[in-house]
Motif scaffolding. Structure first.
Motif, PDB file in Angstrom:
ATOM      1  N   ARG A  71      14.547  34.331  89.523  1.00  0.00           N
ATOM      2  CA  ARG A  71      15.784  34.516  90.285  1.00  0.00           C
ATOM      3  C   ARG A  71      16.979  33.780  89.664  1.00  0.00           C
ATOM      4  NH1 ARG A  71      14.936  35.646  96.042  1.00  0.00           N
ATOM      5  NH2 ARG A  71      16.311  33.921  96.622  1.00  0.00           N
ATOM      6  N   ASP A  72      16.793  33.196  88.497  1.00  0.00           N
ATOM      7  CA  ASP A  72      17.850  32.445  87.830  1.00  0.00           C
ATOM      8  C   ASP A  72      18.961  33.403  87.396  1.00  0.00           C
ATOM      9  OD1 ASP A  72      19.469  30.808  86.356  1.00  0.00           O
ATOM     10  OD2 ASP A  72      17.914  30.152  84.948  1.00  0.00           O
ATOM     11  N   PRO A  73      20.197  33.244  87.887  1.00  0.00           N
ATOM     12  CA  PRO A  73      21.277  34.171  87.516  1.00  0.00           C
ATOM     13  C   PRO A  73      21.620  34.132  86.028  1.00  0.00           C
ATOM     14  CG  PRO A  73      21.876  32.872  89.458  1.00  0.00           C
ATOM     15  CD  PRO A  73      20.640  32.260  88.888  1.00  0.00           C
ATOM     16  N   SER A  74      21.272  33.048  85.330  1.00  0.00           N
ATOM     17  CA  SER A  74      21.571  32.985  83.900  1.00  0.00           C
ATOM     18  C   SER A  74      20.720  33.965  83.097  1.00  0.00           C
ATOM     19  CB  SER A  74      21.351  31.571  83.371  1.00  0.00           C
ATOM     20  OG  SER A  74      19.970  31.223  83.406  1.00  0.00           O
ATOM     21  N   CYS A  75      19.661  34.482  83.687  1.00  0.00           N
ATOM     22  CA  CYS A  75      18.836  35.491  83.032  1.00  0.00           C
ATOM     23  C   CYS A  75      19.397  36.861  83.381  1.00  0.00           C
ATOM     24  CB  CYS A  75      17.390  35.367  83.513  1.00  0.00           C
ATOM     25  SG  CYS A  75      16.300  36.616  82.853  1.00  0.00           S
ATOM     26  N   SER A  76      19.968  37.544  82.409  1.00  0.00           N
ATOM     27  CA  SER A  76      20.706  38.776  82.673  1.00  0.00           C
ATOM     28  C   SER A  76      19.772  39.951  82.919  1.00  0.00           C
ATOM     29  CB  SER A  76      21.627  39.099  81.492  1.00  0.00           C
ATOM     30  OG  SER A  76      20.858  39.453  80.353  1.00  0.00           O
ATOM     31  N   VAL A  77      20.342  40.999  83.495  1.00  0.00           N
ATOM     32  CA  VAL A  77      19.604  42.237  83.729  1.00  0.00           C
ATOM     33  C   VAL A  77      19.125  42.828  82.403  1.00  0.00           C
ATOM     34  CG1 VAL A  77      19.889  44.628  84.464  1.00  0.00           C
ATOM     35  CG2 VAL A  77      20.703  42.788  85.925  1.00  0.00           C
ATOM     36  N   LEU A  78      19.993  42.813  81.397  1.00  0.00           N
ATOM     37  CA  LEU A  78      19.630  43.364  80.097  1.00  0.00           C
ATOM     38  C   LEU A  78      18.436  42.614  79.505  1.00  0.00           C
ATOM     39  CD1 LEU A  78      20.248  45.292  77.765  1.00  0.00           C
ATOM     40  CD2 LEU A  78      21.838  43.575  76.865  1.00  0.00           C
ATOM     41  N   GLU A  79      18.419  41.295  79.648  1.00  0.00           N
ATOM     42  CA  GLU A  79      17.316  40.499  79.118  1.00  0.00           C
ATOM     43  C   GLU A  79      16.008  40.847  79.815  1.00  0.00           C
ATOM     44  OE1 GLU A  79      16.267  35.761  78.305  1.00  0.00           O
ATOM     45  OE2 GLU A  79      18.141  36.327  79.318  1.00  0.00           O
ATOM     46  N   LEU A  80      16.037  41.036  81.119  1.00  0.00           N
ATOM     47  CA  LEU A  80      14.827  41.395  81.855  1.00  0.00           C
ATOM     48  C   LEU A  80      14.344  42.793  81.490  1.00  0.00           C
ATOM     49  CD1 LEU A  80      15.777  39.966  85.362  1.00  0.00           C
ATOM     50  CD2 LEU A  80      13.919  39.137  83.895  1.00  0.00           C
ATOM     51  N   ALA A  81      15.268  43.727  81.343  1.00  0.00           N
ATOM     52  CA  ALA A  81      14.885  45.096  80.985  1.00  0.00           C
ATOM     53  C   ALA A  81      14.246  45.139  79.607  1.00  0.00           C
ATOM     54  CB  ALA A  81      16.100  46.006  81.042  1.00  0.00           C
ATOM     55  N   ARG A  82      14.781  44.362  78.673  1.00  0.00           N
ATOM     56  CA  ARG A  82      14.194  44.328  77.326  1.00  0.00           C
ATOM     57  C   ARG A  82      12.847  43.598  77.339  1.00  0.00           C
ATOM     58  NH1 ARG A  82      17.104  46.362  73.403  1.00  0.00           N
ATOM     59  NH2 ARG A  82      19.353  46.663  73.653  1.00  0.00           N
ATOM     60  N   LEU A  83      12.712  42.579  78.171  1.00  0.00           N
ATOM     61  CA  LEU A  83      11.437  41.881  78.271  1.00  0.00           C
ATOM     62  C   LEU A  83      10.345  42.814  78.801  1.00  0.00           C
ATOM     63  CD1 LEU A  83       9.654  39.320  78.271  1.00  0.00           C
ATOM     64  CD2 LEU A  83      10.552  38.825  80.559  1.00  0.00           C
ATOM     65  N   TYR A  84      10.684  43.663  79.764  1.00  0.00           N
ATOM     66  CA  TYR A  84       9.683  44.555  80.338  1.00  0.00           C
ATOM     67  C   TYR A  84       9.092  45.490  79.280  1.00  0.00           C
ATOM     68  CZ  TYR A  84       7.384  48.029  83.229  1.00  0.00           C
ATOM     69  OH  TYR A  84       6.437  48.870  83.769  1.00  0.00           O
ATOM     70  N   HIS A  85       9.876  45.796  78.252  1.00  0.00           N
ATOM     71  CA  HIS A  85       9.385  46.670  77.188  1.00  0.00           C
ATOM     72  C   HIS A  85       8.159  46.063  76.485  1.00  0.00           C
ATOM     73  CE1 HIS A  85       9.589  49.896  74.288  1.00  0.00           C
ATOM     74  NE2 HIS A  85       9.618  49.030  73.287  1.00  0.00           N
ATOM     75  N   GLN A  86       7.993  44.742  76.537  1.00  0.00           N
ATOM     76  CA  GLN A  86       6.845  44.093  75.903  1.00  0.00           C
ATOM     77  C   GLN A  86       5.527  44.469  76.576  1.00  0.00           C
ATOM     78  OE1 GLN A  86       6.968  42.157  73.079  1.00  0.00           O
ATOM     79  NE2 GLN A  86       9.081  42.894  73.054  1.00  0.00           N
ATOM     80  N   ARG A  87       5.609  45.067  77.779  1.00  0.00           N
ATOM     81  CA  ARG A  87       4.382  45.479  78.449  1.00  0.00           C
ATOM     82  C   ARG A  87       3.584  46.465  77.605  1.00  0.00           C
ATOM     83  NH1 ARG A  87       1.725  49.097  81.122  1.00  0.00           N
ATOM     84  NH2 ARG A  87       3.196  50.719  80.539  1.00  0.00           N
TER      85      ARG A  87
END
Length: 434
Positions: free
Chosen positions: A271-287
């Motif tokens: 829930r840390d706001p410093s972690c952007s939406v783009l960063e989370l979306a790109r991280l999910y690709h590692q699945r």
């Protein structure tokens, strides 16, 4: 896997032979592991590979020839030790490999992991049918009986942290969160990625109870109460009593063949706001790294073949042998890359590691391993033949059994589609956007 490790697993499970045998338990364990390297051979042929490189004096009548056990003798030996020592070996080897400087292993200090399931075919025998079932139940069942395997995989090095398997009558989520499931291996310090199959409140709550952070895709029609909007367009919410953050993005892929757009809705405990939406979306690709792990296990090692064993007990033994062999190869690759933080583990060829291991076994090389040689022959071969850096390319998914002689029927009548260079655009969607 030195002799001491195998002997410890046998002693722990009480499967060490009680009298002198032509096939001691330790030899049988190595036979099962060697069989995982040679999936296209029967056990007698695997035995010939194991003894092909032994340094025997042909002039010595007592040692000039190693007798090949009969198929029935090998079968009885495998039944004698069962699956327990293979499970104990897997427990000794499983876990994330790599170091603190390994690329792609960590995200914001968290170990990147993924959970997912796959299916494998088992022989169509009466004993197996008592546990496993065929598909196509409306017509009495068709095809091979199916085994379901679920795993928790470290995305950076594709090493297996935990695995569970059984009949496909049990769902992926039940095998993940139930007794002896994957949640026992999840802990704080991990971020676990999962697809929409795990995106339901009971499953998310059970996974979060382990203390691991989560990033899970959920269905787009799931709606969550907005507690607070964040500047990047995501919002804070709750699933039961679990605080989460909900991210909605449009992912657009453009290739020379056209454009495709899809909406992703992700739920995360970050829930840390410093972690952007783009960063989370790109991280999910590692699945998708877990999908590559399953490809290596089913297509590279097994070459799409059906498992050998014709009893459920033999299936357990064979699957654990496959997992141990896969994990050993992945550890060898990770060890070779541990001191090369400039290299992405994606550039290490699993196929080269596998073929080198086969050659080492046939030549009986490295039987007495050098304890100071961390990289080893397999690691050096992998480092000498690194793959190119992964390119941004995409190709349509096509399903075809490797041993089938028949082409998959598609509109283009092809088995494998052309891969194309792509570009990705990710845009945040507001919570009330459809």
């Amino acid at each position: 896997m030195p002799f001491e490790m195998v002997d410890a697993a046998l002693a722990e499970t009480g499967t060490t032979q009680r009298r002198v045998r032509a096939l001691p338990s330790r030899v049988v364990v190595y036979l099962l592991l060697a069989a995982a390297l040679f999936a296209d051979l029967g056990y007698p042929q695997v035995w010939t590979h194991m003894i092909a490189g032994l340094d025997l004096d042909p002039g010595d009548a007592g040692a000039g020839r190693v007798r090949v056990p009969s198929a029935s003798a090998l079968c009885q030996a495998r039944r004698r030790i069962g699956a327990a020592p293979l499970r104990a070996l897997f427990d000794l080897l499983r876990g994330p490999a790599g170091g603190p400087r390994t690329r792609g292993l960590w995200w914001r200090g968290l170990l990147i992991c993924a959970i997912d399931g796959t299916q494998m075919c088992v022989p169509d025998s009466p004993a197996n049918l008592a546990v496993y079932r065929r598909g196509g139940g409306h017509h009495g069942g068709t095809g091979y009986p199916m085994l379901r395997l679920v795993a928790l995989v470290c995305c950076g090095t594709r090493t297996v942290i935990e695995a569970a398997f059984g009949s496909d009558r049990r769902s992926e989520t039940a095998m993940t969160t139930g007794p002896s499931g994957l949640t026992a291996a999840m802990r704080p310090g991990m971020i676990v990625l999962a697809d929409r199959h795990y995106g339901y409140a009971p499953t998310i709550t059970a996974l979060a109870a382990t203390g691991a952070d989560l990033l899970i895709r959920v269905r787009n029609n799931h709606r969550y109460r907005v507690e607070q909007y964040l500047p990047d367009g995501s919002f804070l919410s709750q699933i039961g009593s679990l605080p989460v953050r909900v991210v909605r993005v449009n992912v657009t892929i453009r290739t020379t063949a056209g454009r495709r757009c899809e909406t992703y809705q992700l739920v995360t405990t970050v829930r840390d706001p410093s972690c952007s939406v783009l960063e989370l979306a790109r991280l999910y690709h590692q699945r998708w790294e877990i999908e590559t792990s399953y490809f290596e296990l089913k297509s590279t090692i097994l070459r799409g073949r059906v498992l050998r064993a014709r009893t459920p007990q033999g299936i357990d033994q064979e699957v654990y042998a496959l997992l141990v062999t896969y994990q050993a190869l992945r550890i060898a690759i990770a060890d070779a890359l541990a001191e090369r933080p400039d290299l992405d583990p994606d550039r290490a060829s699993f196929t080269i590691a596998l073929t080198t291991a086969r050659a080492q076994l046939t030549a009986a090389a490295g039987v007495l391993a050098n304890p100071v040689d961390l990289i080893g022959v397999i690691g050096r071969r992998v480092l000498d033949a690194l793959l190119p850096a992964r390119r941004a390319r995409t190709s349509p998914r096509v399903v075809k059994r490797a041993i089938s002689n028949y082409t998959v029927k598609t509109s283009q009548n092809r088995v494998r589609g052309p891969s194309r260079t792509y570009t990705v655009e990710i845009n945040t969607l507001a919570a009330d956007d459809a």
